[in-house]
Design a protein around this motif. Structure first.
Motif, PDB file in Angstrom:
ATOM      1  N   GLN A  71      98.414  66.691  46.359  1.00 44.12           N
ATOM      2  CA  GLN A  71      99.370  67.006  45.304  1.00 44.12           C
ATOM      3  C   GLN A  71      98.657  67.769  44.198  1.00 44.12           C
ATOM      4  O   GLN A  71      97.572  67.388  43.767  1.00 44.12           O
ATOM      5  CB  GLN A  71     100.009  65.737  44.745  1.00 44.12           C
ATOM      6  N   ARG A 117      99.191  68.984  40.384  1.00 43.48           N
ATOM      7  CA  ARG A 117     100.016  68.781  39.193  1.00 43.48           C
ATOM      8  C   ARG A 117      99.869  69.976  38.258  1.00 43.48           C
ATOM      9  O   ARG A 117      98.767  70.391  37.933  1.00 43.48           O
ATOM     10  CB  ARG A 117      99.622  67.495  38.463  1.00 43.48           C
ATOM     11  N   SER A 175     108.206  65.656  37.817  1.00 43.07           N
ATOM     12  CA  SER A 175     106.779  65.365  37.673  1.00 43.07           C
ATOM     13  C   SER A 175     105.947  66.632  37.532  1.00 43.07           C
ATOM     14  O   SER A 175     104.738  66.553  37.291  1.00 43.07           O
ATOM     15  CB  SER A 175     106.276  64.539  38.861  1.00 43.07           C
ATOM     16  N   THR A 215     103.714  68.960  46.204  1.00 41.00           N
ATOM     17  CA  THR A 215     103.169  67.973  47.132  1.00 41.00           C
ATOM     18  C   THR A 215     103.096  68.558  48.530  1.00 41.00           C
ATOM     19  O   THR A 215     104.029  69.245  48.971  1.00 41.00           O
ATOM     20  CB  THR A 215     104.048  66.705  47.150  1.00 41.00           C
ATOM     21  N   PRO A 217     112.303  66.165  43.445  1.00 43.55           N
ATOM     22  CA  PRO A 217     111.976  67.424  44.127  1.00 43.55           C
ATOM     23  C   PRO A 217     113.223  68.293  44.283  1.00 43.55           C
ATOM     24  O   PRO A 217     114.294  67.801  44.640  1.00 43.55           O
ATOM     25  CB  PRO A 217     111.444  66.965  45.483  1.00 43.55           C
ATOM     26  N   GLY A 222     106.709  63.857  44.786  1.00 44.39           N
ATOM     27  CA  GLY A 222     106.817  63.751  43.342  1.00 44.39           C
ATOM     28  C   GLY A 222     108.244  63.442  42.906  1.00 44.39           C
ATOM     29  O   GLY A 222     109.161  63.326  43.723  1.00 44.39           O
ATOM     30  N   SER A 223     108.457  63.331  41.610  1.00 43.34           N
ATOM     31  CA  SER A 223     109.758  62.949  41.072  1.00 43.34           C
ATOM     32  C   SER A 223     110.730  64.130  41.044  1.00 43.34           C
ATOM     33  O   SER A 223     110.373  65.230  40.627  1.00 43.34           O
ATOM     34  CB  SER A 223     109.584  62.403  39.651  1.00 43.34           C
ATOM     35  N   SER A 233     104.967  68.998  39.777  1.00 45.09           N
ATOM     36  CA  SER A 233     103.899  69.001  40.782  1.00 45.09           C
ATOM     37  C   SER A 233     104.379  69.656  42.060  1.00 45.09           C
ATOM     38  O   SER A 233     105.579  69.847  42.283  1.00 45.09           O
ATOM     39  CB  SER A 233     103.449  67.561  41.081  1.00 45.09           C
ATOM     40  N   ASP A 276     108.270  69.516  42.881  1.00 48.67           N
ATOM     41  CA  ASP A 276     108.747  68.295  42.252  1.00 48.67           C
ATOM     42  C   ASP A 276     109.044  68.575  40.777  1.00 48.67           C
ATOM     43  O   ASP A 276     108.125  68.664  39.952  1.00 48.67           O
ATOM     44  CB  ASP A 276     107.696  67.191  42.382  1.00 48.67           C
TER      45      ASP A 276
END
Length: 347
Positions: free
Chosen positions: A131, A133, A110, A114, A93, A90-91, A112, A107
């Motif tokens: 993942q 979210r 985002s 993963t 982390p 994810g974005s 989330s 993450d």
């Protein structure tokens, strides 16, 4: 210092975008706790948090970038060497942990968690298998507009994965199945606006301490591994006087014998010492000491339980402290240059 075969290793993560060396390897003097740099690699951008395999032969790092990735290194006597291509997660982390044959990443951007499966040789699969979210928000107008998973770790029993979300003021208890899929078991709400960042379990395994970033407090929780239940019991202040300006707690660690707990707070630039009662329910603030630098992003205890280490991001160093075994108060003993330091772990 002469590096002998019994000396341990420390790995220091850093932000390359801010001038950090990437992953810095240091030898650890087993008697004094002193660090001596022996190698570094900048093969991965912004390796801000690290984790070692149980055997110590593989080092995993998040790449805290907008795209976000997981890196795996083989450890050597000097700088670790990349063992496989980076795996997208994810974005942004911010944390990772090993759990049930996977590496889990938290993450932040985002919101989330993963799961990346590991092969028999310890290298990650080319793609993440699952993942989860997060959803929700909090009252802080800038920091809690959406979910921000900040940490993920297994509980002491190994049955559950626990994720801490700063954006939703909650802790999620998750299960990881044989296919690498994460499912939500339970979400536990904490005080609105507290901004939980990191969690640590008591060595006994039945208490957890959640460090809150948006207020300098610690939330004490009871943990039941059988049911996967986390129950908040109360909050404790981490500072006697909260200074003006930005004050953000960053990390919490517990002594191996469960007698003391320490936290780091950025802005105030202090380490707080809390004594734990036998039950672990009422941490008591006994002292605060300087972190020896500026903006302590991480705090770690060495395997012996005798030394604390603060990764001071903005002053660009890692300071180490000798812990008074009777009072728990750390005394600074040295420092090593480590630009944009963000994390310290030990083999």
């Amino acid at each position: 210092m002469v590096v002998g075969r019994h000396a341990g290793r420390a790995y220091i993560g850093s932000f390359t975008a801010a001038g950090g060396p990437g992953v810095l390897t240091a030898a650890v003097d087993p008697d004094t706790g002193a660090l001596t740099a022996i190698g570094a690699t900048d093969a991965v951008a912004d390796p801000s948090y690290l984790a070692l395999s149980p055997a110590g032969d593989m080092l995993y790092a998040v790449s805290e970038t907008t795209d976000g990735a997981l890196a795996a290194f083989r450890t050597t006597g000097g700088a670790p060497e990349l063992a496989a291509p980076l795996v997208p997660v994810g974005s942004a982390p911010t944390h990772l942990a090993l759990h049930a044959g996977h590496v889990l990443t938290a993450d932040y951007r985002s919101g989330s968690v993963t799961a990346v499966p590991l092969g028999a040789d310890g290298t990650p699969a080319p793609a993440a298998s699952g993942q989860l979210r997060h959803t929700g928000s909090g009252p802080h107008p800038q920091r809690q507009q959406g979910p921000h998973a900040h940490q993920v770790l297994p509980d002491p029993s190994g049955r559950w994965a626990v994720s801490v979300d700063l954006g939703t003021d909650s802790v999620r208890v998750c299960a990881l199945d044989g296919n690498g899929d994460l499912t939500l078991h339970r979400e536990v709400a904490l005080r609105p606006g507290s901004g939980p960042r990191h969690l640590v379990f008591h060595p006994r395994g039945d208490r957890a301490y959640v460090l809150n970033e948006l207020s300098p407090t610690l939330t004490v929780c009871a943990w039941d591994a059988e049911d996967g239940t986390l129950k908040p019991l109360g909050e404790v202040q981490l500072l006697v006087d909260v200074p003006d300006g930005d004050v953000y707690p960053s990390e919490v660690v517990v002594a191996p014998d469960g007698r003391f707990l320490w936290t780091a707070t950025r802005g105030a630039d202090v380490l707080s010492v809390l004594a734990l009662d036998e039950a672990g329910d009422t941490p008591r603030l006994t002292a605060t000491v300087s972190c020896g630098g500026h903006w302590p992003r991480d705090l770690a205890i060495d395997p012996s339980g005798r030394h604390l280490y603060a990764a001071n991001e903005r002053s660009g160093d890692v300071t180490w402290f000798t812990i008074d075994q009777e009072t728990g108060i750390p005394r600074q003993a040295g420092a090593i240059e480590a630009p944009a330091a963000s994390c310290v772990i030990f083999d």
